[in-house]
Design a protein around this motif. Structure first.
Motif, mmCIF file in Angstrom:
data_model
loop_
_atom_site.group_PDB
_atom_site.id
_atom_site.type_symbol
_atom_site.label_atom_id
_atom_site.label_comp_id
_atom_site.label_asym_id
_atom_site.label_seq_id
_atom_site.Cartn_x
_atom_site.Cartn_y
_atom_site.Cartn_z
ATOM 1 N N PHE A 8 1.132 -1.459 -0.245
ATOM 2 C CA PHE A 8 -0.564 0.097 0.032
ATOM 3 C C PHE A 8 1.209 1.330 -0.119
ATOM 4 N N ALA A 9 0.576 2.047 -1.303
ATOM 5 C CA ALA A 9 1.330 3.542 -0.820
ATOM 6 C C ALA A 9 0.602 4.527 -0.972
ATOM 7 N N ARG A 10 0.456 5.542 -0.375
ATOM 8 C CA ARG A 10 0.060 6.695 -0.270
ATOM 9 C C ARG A 10 0.679 7.841 -0.743
ATOM 10 N N CYS A 11 0.617 8.455 -2.155
ATOM 11 C CA CYS A 11 1.563 9.346 -2.222
ATOM 12 C C CYS A 11 1.552 10.799 -1.741
ATOM 13 N N SER A 12 0.063 10.356 -2.235
ATOM 14 C CA SER A 12 -0.236 12.617 -1.266
ATOM 15 C C SER A 12 -1.766 12.340 -0.705
ATOM 16 N N PRO A 13 -2.085 13.456 0.009
ATOM 17 C CA PRO A 13 -1.073 13.541 0.963
ATOM 18 C C PRO A 13 -0.184 13.137 1.661
ATOM 19 N N GLU A 14 0.974 13.493 2.143
ATOM 20 C CA GLU A 14 2.284 13.859 3.268
ATOM 21 C C GLU A 14 1.855 12.629 3.881
ATOM 22 N N HIS A 15 0.835 13.804 5.507
ATOM 23 C CA HIS A 15 0.545 12.671 5.898
ATOM 24 C C HIS A 15 -0.990 13.146 6.558
ATOM 25 N N ALA A 16 -1.543 11.408 6.325
ATOM 26 C CA ALA A 16 -3.196 11.661 7.251
ATOM 27 C C ALA A 16 -3.466 10.500 6.966
ATOM 28 N N PRO A 17 -3.802 10.273 8.110
ATOM 29 C CA PRO A 17 -4.292 8.753 8.359
ATOM 30 C C PRO A 17 -5.315 8.285 7.025
ATOM 31 N N THR A 18 -5.199 6.685 7.039
ATOM 32 C CA THR A 18 -6.530 6.178 6.000
ATOM 33 C C THR A 18 -6.742 5.203 7.025
ATOM 34 N N SER A 19 -8.192 4.827 6.299
ATOM 35 C CA SER A 19 -9.009 3.985 6.803
ATOM 36 C C SER A 19 -9.492 2.635 5.238
ATOM 37 N N TYR A 20 -9.421 1.490 5.675
ATOM 38 C CA TYR A 20 -10.270 0.813 4.423
ATOM 39 C C TYR A 20 -10.397 -0.326 4.969
ATOM 40 N N ARG A 21 -11.202 -1.055 3.864
ATOM 41 C CA ARG A 21 -11.076 -3.086 4.248
ATOM 42 C C ARG A 21 -10.718 -3.370 3.127
ATOM 43 N N LEU A 22 -9.364 -4.075 3.395
ATOM 44 C CA LEU A 22 -9.075 -5.014 2.036
ATOM 45 C C LEU A 22 -9.591 -6.787 2.328
ATOM 46 N N LYS A 23 -10.268 -7.076 0.911
ATOM 47 C CA LYS A 23 -10.022 -8.803 0.869
ATOM 48 C C LYS A 23 -9.289 -8.603 -0.498
ATOM 49 N N ALA A 24 -8.334 -10.168 0.008
ATOM 50 C CA ALA A 24 -7.188 -10.244 -0.973
ATOM 51 C C ALA A 24 -7.318 -12.245 -1.028
ATOM 52 N N SER A 25 -7.537 -12.453 -2.018
ATOM 53 C CA SER A 25 -6.765 -13.842 -2.300
ATOM 54 C C SER A 25 -5.777 -13.945 -3.063
ATOM 55 N N PHE A 26 -4.738 -14.846 -2.871
ATOM 56 C CA PHE A 26 -3.937 -15.178 -3.274
ATOM 57 C C PHE A 26 -3.709 -16.806 -3.862
ATOM 58 N N ALA A 27 -3.708 -17.100 -5.179
ATOM 59 C CA ALA A 27 -3.500 -18.673 -5.247
ATOM 60 C C ALA A 27 -2.662 -19.070 -6.482
ATOM 61 N N ASN A 28 -2.064 -20.225 -6.728
ATOM 62 C CA ASN A 28 -1.336 -21.023 -7.793
ATOM 63 C C ASN A 28 -2.367 -22.515 -7.967
ATOM 64 N N PRO A 29 -1.976 -22.243 -9.524
ATOM 65 C CA PRO A 29 -2.790 -23.135 -9.918
ATOM 66 C C PRO A 29 -2.542 -25.000 -9.343
ATOM 67 N N GLY A 30 -3.638 -25.828 -9.522
ATOM 68 C CA GLY A 30 -2.721 -26.930 -8.377
ATOM 69 C C GLY A 30 -2.956 -28.032 -9.833
ATOM 70 N N PRO A 31 -2.295 -29.299 -9.336
ATOM 71 C CA PRO A 31 -2.148 -30.593 -10.395
ATOM 72 C C PRO A 31 -3.184 -30.550 -11.381
ATOM 73 N N SER A 32 -4.419 -30.582 -10.895
ATOM 74 C CA SER A 32 -5.615 -30.713 -11.749
ATOM 75 C C SER A 32 -6.256 -29.453 -12.146
ATOM 76 N N GLY A 33 -5.360 -28.426 -11.580
ATOM 77 C CA GLY A 33 -6.416 -26.653 -12.296
ATOM 78 C C GLY A 33 -6.853 -26.536 -11.283
ATOM 79 N N GLU A 34 -6.926 -27.138 -10.133
ATOM 80 C CA GLU A 34 -7.924 -26.478 -8.512
ATOM 81 C C GLU A 34 -6.885 -25.457 -8.409
ATOM 82 N N PRO A 35 -7.875 -24.465 -7.444
ATOM 83 C CA PRO A 35 -6.146 -23.378 -6.803
ATOM 84 C C PRO A 35 -5.722 -24.142 -5.512
ATOM 85 N N ARG A 36 -5.052 -23.646 -5.599
ATOM 86 C CA ARG A 36 -3.858 -24.081 -4.258
ATOM 87 C C ARG A 36 -3.194 -22.736 -3.403
ATOM 88 N N PHE A 37 -3.585 -22.745 -2.162
ATOM 89 C CA PHE A 37 -3.254 -21.046 -2.046
ATOM 90 C C PHE A 37 -2.262 -21.432 -1.117
#
Length: 485
Positions: A125-154
């Motif tokens: 996460f990068a906040r380029c401007s303003p230089e000093h300001a508090p930030t709030s948010y909710r993030l949902k993230a998912s990362f995965a690679n393909p398995g041997p049969s194409g199923e997701p592997r986390f």
């Protein structure tokens, strides 16, 4: 350093909530992708407080190693540069949040790793401007690679080998556990057999207290059983770690195995430090008591381990990238250093007492043997701490992404070697130079019991035993200071 040795197996499905965070640049997660891997991001309730205009965003940057990724962040902070404007060749995707804040808006972004883009990536996460300001948010993230049969592997591609690796180490520790307890039981059985044989041959009621029985009974001590318990906890910690990684790979969560791991990892950590402390003080092997100073060290280490294990649980269950996660990481780091320093004090005290005793009694062979063994144990402990806390940390930071799993190999291999050498040097045996009782001392004890029970003392035996060199270790309260050895 604990972050490396106890690196979290976080579910690669994150739900991170940031409230009024004033940091302008920080890493949220690192993940190794294969071709066909995918990223899913969802940002909600994004808001930069105190301004209506801002330039912020999430960026996925490629790095050769974790050290290189961290260096890029530090350089960006020092130069007050905007990471969103960095060279695009290392960026696979970027989610800009430049518009005026809209708290009810949900921003989503998906991306699939193409052929040739494989590697280690960091979500930042990068906040380029303003230089000093508090930030709030909710993030949902998912990362995965393909398995041997194409199923997701986390599980990250860097950690794909870890379920099998920890299973191998579980079998290794299990074999060591069986070997150690078998050795203890065999020696205990030998003691019982010798006592019963003496009783049958002599027919005397007190034959079990013969010199040979006393010498044999000194071979297996309480500390030996504690060393076996440590191996049990370590074995189950490896098993729960293997199962934990396995289910993270399949489902993205530990399926409850993380809590099993917390229990056994905590028990193993406490037992390891206590065993090293007690071996260093000579408890059970050399003397059946601890001095007041040694008791205080043990209590301090136990208290620190309670704090450390509580921090470990919260650390593992806290989303990475949050300020709380960084605080818990620092707590683990600090407590680990304090525990490592504390366990060295009793060994140093014992070495100092042995040196004083060697000067006083003319450097007898028995005293020199004990002094040499204590020095070897001190070097072993220092080497183990240095390797697992510093060397492994440096390796993890500099290894290329496809070899990051080797940090666990180095760490656990060093632990296996440390356990094996410690067990070899302090295993139950009659001629162990660590033990204080020799045959002459056993004879003295036996004659003292005869004198107490029958009022008789063999003068010849007494004079013979008194002329022989006695061992260094004090008996009971013979030492005025109460210090070890």
């Amino acid at each position: 350093w604990w972050v490396v040795r106890l690196v979290t197996v976080r579910a690669m499905r994150h739900d991170l909530t940031i409230e009024r965070d004033e940091r302008a640049l920080y890493r949220i997660e690192s993940f190794c992708f294969k071709a066909g891997g995918f990223i899913e991001l969802s940002v909600a309730d994004f808001h930069v407080h105190g301004t209506s205009e801002s330039r912020c965003g999430f960026v996925m940057r490629k790095a050769a190693s974790e050290a290189a990724a961290q260096q890029e962040l530090e350089e960006s902070l020092e130069q007050h540069a905007c990471l969103l404007d960095y060279e695009k060749s290392k960026t696979i995707f970027q989610l800009d949040l430049q518009s005026p804040p809209q708290p009810d808006r949900v921003i989503k972004r998906d991306y699939e790793i193409a052929e040739g883009q494989e590697g280690l990536y960091s979500l930042i996460f990068a906040r380029c401007s303003p230089e000093h300001a508090p930030t709030s948010y909710r993030l949902k993230a998912s990362f995965a690679n393909p398995g041997p049969s194409g199923e997701p592997r986390f599980l990250s591609a860097c950690d794909a080998a870890l379920p099998s690796l920890f299973a191998v180490f579980f079998l290794t520790y299990l074999a060591l556990t069986a070997l150690w307890f078998g050795f203890l039981v065999a020696n205990t059985t030998t003691v019982a057999w010798a006592s019963n044989a003496a009783l049958r041959l002599t027919g005397r009621r007190h034959a079990v207290e013969s010199p040979s029985s006393s010498s044999s009974s000194a071979r297996v001590h309480y500390i030996h059983w504690m060393m076996g318990v440590l191996l049990v906890f370590k074995s189950f910690a490896m098993l729960s770690q293997a199962m934990r990684y396995h289910y993270v790979d399949l489902t993205g969560t530990g399926e409850g195995w993380q809590f099993v791991y917390y229990v056994f990892a905590s028990l193993k950590g406490v037992t390891l430090f206590v065993v090293i402390l007690l071996i260093g003080t000579g408890w059970s092997l050399v003397k059946p008591y601890l001095s007041d100073r040694e008791k205080k060290v043990v209590l301090v280490v136990l208290a620190l381990q309670v704090v450390d294990n509580a921090a470990l649980v919260f650390f593992e269950e806290t989303a990475p990238g949050s300020q709380r996660w960084l605080t818990l990481r620092d707590v683990l780091h600090l407590v680990d250093i304090l525990c490592c320093c504390a366990i060295l004090f009793p060994i140093v005290w014992s070495i100092r007492h042995l040196r004083q005793a060697a000067s006083a009694d003319g450097k007898t062979n028995d005293t020199i043997s004990k002094l040499t063994l204590f020095r070897q144990f001190y070097v072993m402990v220092v080497s183990y701490i240095y390797f697992t806390r510093i060397v492994v940390f440096l390796l993890a930071a500099t290894l290329p992404f496809n070899l990051l799993w080797l940090r666990y190999v180095f760490s656990e291999a060093a632990t296996v070697a440390f356990y094996a050498v410690t067990g070899l040097k302090f295993r139950p045996r009659e001629d162990n130079p660590y033990l204080p009782l020799k045959k002459d001392d056993d004879l003295d004890d036996h004659e003292a019991r005869l004198d107490a029970e029958f009022g008789v003392l063999a003068d010849s035996s007494s004079s013979s035993s008194s002329s022989s060199g006695l061992d260094l270790a004090p008996r009971g309260g013979s030492s005025s200071s109460g210090d070890p050895l």
